[in-house]
Write a protein that holds these residues in place. Sequence first.
Motif, short mmCIF file in Angstrom:
data_model
loop_
_atom_site.label_atom_id
_atom_site.label_comp_id
_atom_site.label_asym_id
_atom_site.label_seq_id
_atom_site.Cartn_x
_atom_site.Cartn_y
_atom_site.Cartn_z
N UNK A 1 4.65 37.93 -10.76
CA UNK A 1 4.40 37.26 -12.03
C UNK A 1 4.26 38.28 -13.16
N UNK A 2 3.56 39.38 -12.89
CA UNK A 2 3.39 40.41 -13.90
C UNK A 2 4.73 41.06 -14.25
N UNK A 3 5.55 41.30 -13.26
CA UNK A 3 6.88 41.89 -13.51
C UNK A 3 7.73 40.97 -14.36
N UNK A 4 7.77 39.69 -14.01
CA UNK A 4 8.56 38.73 -14.78
C UNK A 4 8.00 38.61 -16.20
N UNK B 1 8.72 39.61 -21.95
CA UNK B 1 8.24 40.19 -23.21
C UNK B 1 9.22 41.25 -23.73
N UNK B 2 9.77 42.04 -22.83
CA UNK B 2 10.74 43.05 -23.22
C UNK B 2 12.00 42.41 -23.78
N UNK B 3 12.50 41.38 -23.09
CA UNK B 3 13.74 40.71 -23.54
C UNK B 3 13.54 40.03 -24.89
#
Length: 63
Positions: A50-53, A58-60
């Motif tokens: 979940x943290x990775x996604x 947020x980056x995208x």
Amino acid sequence: MKLKLLTNIQEAYDELRYKTSWPSKKQLVKSAIIVMIASVIIALIIFIMDQIVDRLMHFIYSL
């Protein structure tokens, strides 16, 4: 109808009482600990995913 119901209840009781093998307290505790450890590991894996996604999204969207 009542006789059939009482017969079914008696048969279910007899099967649970005499034909079912119940785990010992030691086996039950050991199994419960294994389930708790597995649950924590799975929860951690889901949290990390979940943290990775979340960071990826947020980056995208920050571009």
